[in-house]
Design a protein around this motif. Sequence first.
Motif, mmCIF file in Angstrom:
data_model
loop_
_atom_site.group_PDB
_atom_site.id
_atom_site.type_symbol
_atom_site.label_atom_id
_atom_site.label_comp_id
_atom_site.label_asym_id
_atom_site.label_seq_id
_atom_site.Cartn_x
_atom_site.Cartn_y
_atom_site.Cartn_z
ATOM 1 N N GLU A 127 -2.587 -12.773 13.630
ATOM 2 C CA GLU A 127 -3.235 -11.686 14.370
ATOM 3 C C GLU A 127 -3.606 -10.547 13.422
ATOM 4 N N SER A 128 -4.325 -9.590 13.959
ATOM 5 C CA SER A 128 -4.781 -8.449 13.174
ATOM 6 C C SER A 128 -3.607 -7.740 12.500
ATOM 7 N N GLY A 129 -3.764 -7.455 11.211
ATOM 8 C CA GLY A 129 -2.722 -6.719 10.495
ATOM 9 C C GLY A 129 -1.647 -7.603 9.879
ATOM 10 N N SER A 130 -1.769 -8.938 10.019
ATOM 11 C CA SER A 130 -0.718 -9.823 9.495
ATOM 12 C C SER A 130 -0.811 -10.007 7.974
ATOM 13 N N GLY A 131 -1.931 -9.579 7.364
ATOM 14 C CA GLY A 131 -2.043 -9.637 5.902
ATOM 15 C C GLY A 131 -3.003 -10.693 5.388
ATOM 16 N N LYS A 132 -3.802 -11.278 6.272
ATOM 17 C CA LYS A 132 -4.713 -12.360 5.872
ATOM 18 C C LYS A 132 -5.794 -11.853 4.911
ATOM 19 N N SER A 133 -6.474 -10.785 5.330
ATOM 20 C CA SER A 133 -7.616 -10.318 4.530
ATOM 21 C C SER A 133 -7.184 -9.795 3.171
ATOM 22 N N VAL A 134 -6.102 -9.011 3.149
ATOM 23 C CA VAL A 134 -5.699 -8.454 1.847
ATOM 24 C C VAL A 134 -5.257 -9.570 0.901
ATOM 25 N N LYS A 150 -2.234 3.189 -5.519
ATOM 26 C CA LYS A 150 -2.507 3.089 -4.080
ATOM 27 C C LYS A 150 -2.111 1.712 -3.534
ATOM 28 N N PHE A 168 0.855 -1.191 0.000
ATOM 29 C CA PHE A 168 0.000 0.000 0.000
ATOM 30 C C PHE A 168 0.888 1.237 0.000
ATOM 31 N N ALA A 185 2.315 -5.065 2.994
ATOM 32 C CA ALA A 185 1.380 -5.858 3.800
ATOM 33 C C ALA A 185 1.590 -7.360 3.605
HETATM 34 N N1 ATP Z 1 -6.937 -0.111 1.984
HETATM 35 C C1 ATP Z 1 -5.790 -0.089 2.678
HETATM 36 N N2 ATP Z 1 -4.960 0.970 2.641
HETATM 37 C C2 ATP Z 1 -3.782 0.993 3.306
HETATM 38 N N3 ATP Z 1 -3.332 -0.035 4.060
HETATM 39 C C3 ATP Z 1 -4.117 -1.126 4.159
HETATM 40 C C4 ATP Z 1 -5.388 -1.216 3.474
HETATM 41 N N4 ATP Z 1 -5.938 -2.432 3.746
HETATM 42 C C5 ATP Z 1 -5.053 -3.064 4.563
HETATM 43 N N5 ATP Z 1 -3.968 -2.296 4.812
HETATM 44 C C6 ATP Z 1 -2.800 -2.669 5.635
HETATM 45 O O1 ATP Z 1 -2.353 -3.955 5.251
HETATM 46 C C7 ATP Z 1 -1.938 -4.709 6.388
HETATM 47 C C8 ATP Z 1 -2.628 -6.050 6.398
HETATM 48 O O2 ATP Z 1 -4.034 -5.877 6.604
HETATM 49 P P1 ATP Z 1 -5.081 -7.082 6.652
HETATM 50 O O3 ATP Z 1 -6.435 -6.464 6.758
HETATM 51 O O4 ATP Z 1 -4.835 -8.037 5.574
HETATM 52 O O5 ATP Z 1 -4.709 -7.773 8.003
HETATM 53 P P2 ATP Z 1 -5.458 -8.974 8.682
HETATM 54 O O6 ATP Z 1 -4.407 -9.947 9.047
HETATM 55 O O7 ATP Z 1 -6.557 -9.488 7.835
HETATM 56 O O8 ATP Z 1 -6.031 -8.277 9.963
HETATM 57 P P3 ATP Z 1 -7.554 -7.966 10.358
HETATM 58 O O9 ATP Z 1 -8.052 -9.234 10.937
HETATM 59 O O10 ATP Z 1 -7.438 -6.845 11.348
HETATM 60 O O11 ATP Z 1 -8.252 -7.542 9.074
HETATM 61 C C9 ATP Z 1 -2.212 -3.838 7.599
HETATM 62 O O12 ATP Z 1 -1.012 -3.224 7.974
HETATM 63 C C10 ATP Z 1 -3.209 -2.827 7.095
HETATM 64 O O13 ATP Z 1 -3.057 -1.611 7.792
#
Ligand code: ATP
Length: 282
Positions: A40-47, A61, A12, A21
Amino acid sequence: MLLEVKDLKIRFNSRHSKVQAVKGISFSLDRGKTLAIVGESGSGKSVTSMSLSRLLPPPPKCEVEGAAYLDGVDLFGLSERELRKVRGKRIAYVFQEPSTSLNPYFTVGAQIEEALKFHRDDVSDLKAETVELLKKVGIRDAEKRYGDYPHQMSGGMKQRVVIAMALACQPDILVADEPTTALDVTIEAQIMELLQELREREGMAIILITHNFGIVDGFADEVAVMYRGNIVEHGETEKVLSAPQHEYTKALIRCIPLLGMKRERLPVVDYAAIAEEEEAAS
Ligand SMILES: Nc1ncnc2c1ncn2[C@@H]1O[C@H](COP(=O)(O)OP(=O)(O)OP(=O)(O)O)[C@@H](O)[C@H]1O
């Protein structure tokens, strides 16, 4: 092989910062199998999961590198038109908060019908199909519930409706992103059971995204543990659970709440030990 992800990197960019990420991960998924991505939250799973259907912001972006093959076709090389056939139809998503996936102004029946219509030429008798779908996801009095608005349903029921919408197009892969985090523990068990049942009945593959190792046991065939954009451990669920190798995996497993066991305090993740292990490995 149904899905093969190779060296996926997601970054990003904003005016002030760049966030890497996802740092080059690879994994695969066979038809009808379940892969849990835990971290855990922020580890990159969702993206990671969102990149598969290009649900992330466009460049500059967000920049995505690597490849993701669905039945041998590179998803990242598809045109917007081709991609529309993948979204929902081949890869469907269920997110944490059912209310965000449902429109409060339409009945749940109308919303499932909309999902059915989306990829369909023949739109006759959608009501009967919708009622069938409601039954399939375990909603009692489906004919009556068809006319309910989301606010007339409990959280668990709404999540069942969202699952019905995801099933409407018989996807090859269902991505369940923290599907039970917003629900009570008893409802969580019911939703996990439903997903398990549907996987067996419908033969779809599931990517389960969660921070909670507790719901992975007995559900996923394989587990990939994500830590700060990398997969630090990946293997058969039973093996990972019984003999975790990475410090971070061990810490997450220690966080699984055990039924009937009182904890004085929650275990703390020892990040210093993890950093030492990472350094030693590199
Ligand atoms: N649209 C976005 N713009 C900028 N940074 C983003 C965006 N979406 C995610 N990130 C960043 O990418 C990283 C990974 O996010 P992701 O949502 O994949 O984490 P996660 O492991 O799924 O956690 P969660 O369970 O909190 O969603 C984080 O640092 C987050 O801040």
